[in-house]
Design an enzyme around this catalytic site. Structure first.
Site, PDB file in Angstrom:
ATOM      1  N   TYR A 144      -3.356  36.977   0.432  1.00 24.15           N
ATOM      2  CA  TYR A 144      -3.172  38.419   0.276  1.00 24.15           C
ATOM      3  C   TYR A 144      -1.855  38.785   0.940  1.00 24.15           C
ATOM      4  CZ  TYR A 144      -3.957  43.462   0.896  1.00 24.15           C
ATOM      5  OH  TYR A 144      -3.847  44.832   0.875  1.00 24.15           O
ATOM      6  N   ASP A 239       4.763  34.654   4.707  1.00 22.17           N
ATOM      7  CA  ASP A 239       4.123  35.920   5.047  1.00 22.17           C
ATOM      8  C   ASP A 239       3.340  35.703   6.333  1.00 22.17           C
ATOM      9  OD1 ASP A 239       2.739  38.217   5.374  1.00 22.17           O
ATOM     10  OD2 ASP A 239       1.840  38.260   3.367  1.00 22.17           O
ATOM     11  N   LYS A 267       0.914  43.672  11.823  1.00 16.27           N
ATOM     12  CA  LYS A 267      -0.209  43.521  12.755  1.00 16.27           C
ATOM     13  C   LYS A 267       0.244  43.440  14.227  1.00 16.27           C
ATOM     14  CE  LYS A 267      -3.240  42.446   9.080  1.00 16.27           C
ATOM     15  NZ  LYS A 267      -3.205  41.671   7.883  1.00 16.27           N
TER      16      LYS A 267
END
Ligand SMILES: *Cc1c(COP(=O)(O)O)cnc(C)c1O
Length: 422
Positions: A144, A239, A267
């Site tokens: 994702y 990523d 994050k």
């Protein structure tokens, strides 16, 4: 366990917010029941609005590597809030942040700050396309990369949880620019490059997957992607929105000793505030406006509060490398046993208990998990004060705030689940 306040607020929420939530996985659709409304967090714990307390292994889905409200982060926020919340003009801390990031992640010579992981991957992909003059992207099933149109193809996280293979609302023309391959398959990547060769702008990959549950890279997989992209002039994008400052301070690229051309972070980078970054080789990043022709901008990019929180977080981690030893030890304590019918995957402080007894190495093997049994496990743990991600296809996170007692309690509760007569 009384959750009547959460129930009442969730009923109200559903009137005016789709599904009652501002991000789909929060709705507990993967496990059933009512999502808990959270009142506050402290260290390793969260407290719901009915006064129940839980040991938290979600950690806001990754950012809270030091637990809730570390004092140096709240102090930094207090200091900045006295000066203003946003200016839309350069501030010194943004420069400090860029200097620190390029030091922690040497493959990243230049960096841009944005507001979310989605923005980071979307922008990185645009720059990679602008740099190469090519359109196609390779991604991997079950990974994702945020809700970027062209990347919502066979995506993990909420898409996996809700069983949506390819989202509505993305024109075929966008989806067709993406080639989705099985994670960990070097052969599939080689075949794709043999077929599309100089049409491939970028390969984007979670160097350790968190978004189909935790799945480590097979030995040689990341190395093969590095070699293939170099040979074919494509941009390799790691990523690291989840893995950055998590599986190692310098991210997965430090842990596995591979230099991507570009990286994305989110994050942890914001210390719990909305902040993300993308960056990479200077020759690539110099394509971005105002230096080059690739446009990317943001009203709140580099927001003073978010940057202050992120800087406080990263400076603390820089000064306390022993945090990663603590995380490793606590996470090992949590996963040093094998429940029957379960496969545990762990890399550093990311972990998943997959309800299948076969190895989980890609999306095909992840989705063999018994999600019904996972849902029972989830609620059993919740009743015992342990808050896990409400989906089989998410990673759990250990934070440095988790104590040995927290972990012991968690393991005891989990053992109780597996020891019950069925
Ligand atoms: C969470 C995540 C994203 C998206 O970040 P948001 O801040 O939710 O937009 C992208 N990539 C990976 C690997 C992630 O884990």
């Amino acid at each position: 366990m009384k959750i009547s306040n959460s129930e009442a607020w969730f009923a109200r929420a559903q009137e005016h917010i789709p599904g009652g939530v501002n991000s789909p996985v929060r709705a507990f659709r993967g496990v059933g029941g009512v999502p808990l409304f959270i009142a506050r967090g402290e260290g390793s714990r969260i407290f719901d609005i009915d006064g129940n307390s839980y040991i938290d292994y979600v950690g806001s889905w990754g950012p809270l590597i030091l637990g809730h409200r570390p004092p140096f982060v709240t102090d930094a926020l207090r200091e900045v809030i006295e000066c203003g919340t946003s200016f839309g003009a350069p501030t010194a801390r943004e420069v400090e942040m860029a200097e620190l990031l390029t030091k922690i992640v040497p493959s990243m010579e230049m960096v841009r700050l944005v507001n979310s992981g989605t923005e980071a991957t979307m922008s990185a992909l645009r720059v990679a396309r602008g740099f190469t003059g090519r359109d196609l992207t390779i991604k991997f099933e079950g990974c994702y990369h945020g809700h970027v149109d062209s990347l919502l193809v066979k995506a993990g996280s909420g898409m996996a949880t809700l069983g949506i293979a390819d989202t509505a609302g993305v024109p075929a023309g966008f989806a067709n620019t993406t080639i989705a391959l099985p994670y960990n398959s070097i052969a599939a990547a080689e075949r794709a490059f043999a077929e599309y060769d100089d049409k491939i702008a970028a390969v984007i990959v979670e160097p350790v997957v968190g978004n189909m549950g935790c799945v480590p890279p097979a030995p040689g997989f990341l190395e093969a992607l590095r070699a293939l992209t170099a040979r074919h002039g494509a941009v390799l994008i790691f990523d690291e929105v989840m893995t950055g400052f998590r599986v190692s301070f310098g991210g997965a690229q430090e842990r596995f000793k591979i230099q991507p051309d570009m990286s994305t972070f989110g994050k942890i980078i914001g210390g719990g505030l909305p902040l993300a970054a993308y960056g990479g080789r200077a020759d690539i990043m110099k394509k971005i406006a105002p230096l080059g022709p690739v446009y990317q901008a943001g009203t709140l990019s580099g927001n003073p509060l978010a940057v202050a929180a992120g800087l406080a977080m990263l400076k603390y981690l820089l000064a306390h490398p022993e945090v990663y030893e603590t995380l490793e030890a606590r996470s090992a304590q949590l996963t040093a046993w094998t429940p029957p019918g379960v496969t545990i995957n762990r890399v550093g402080s990311m972990f998943t208990f997959f309800f299948t007894d076969r190895p989980v190495t890609d999306w095909e093997s992840a989705k063999r998990s018994d999600t019904g049994k996972f849902a029972k496990f989830f609620h059993f743990m919740l009743e015992r004060g342990v808050y896990l991600a409400p989906s089989q296809f998410e990673a759990g996170f250990v934070s440095a705030a988790h104590t040995e007692d927290d972990i012991r309690h968690t393991v005891e509760a989990a053992r109780e689940f597996f020891d019950r007569p069925v």
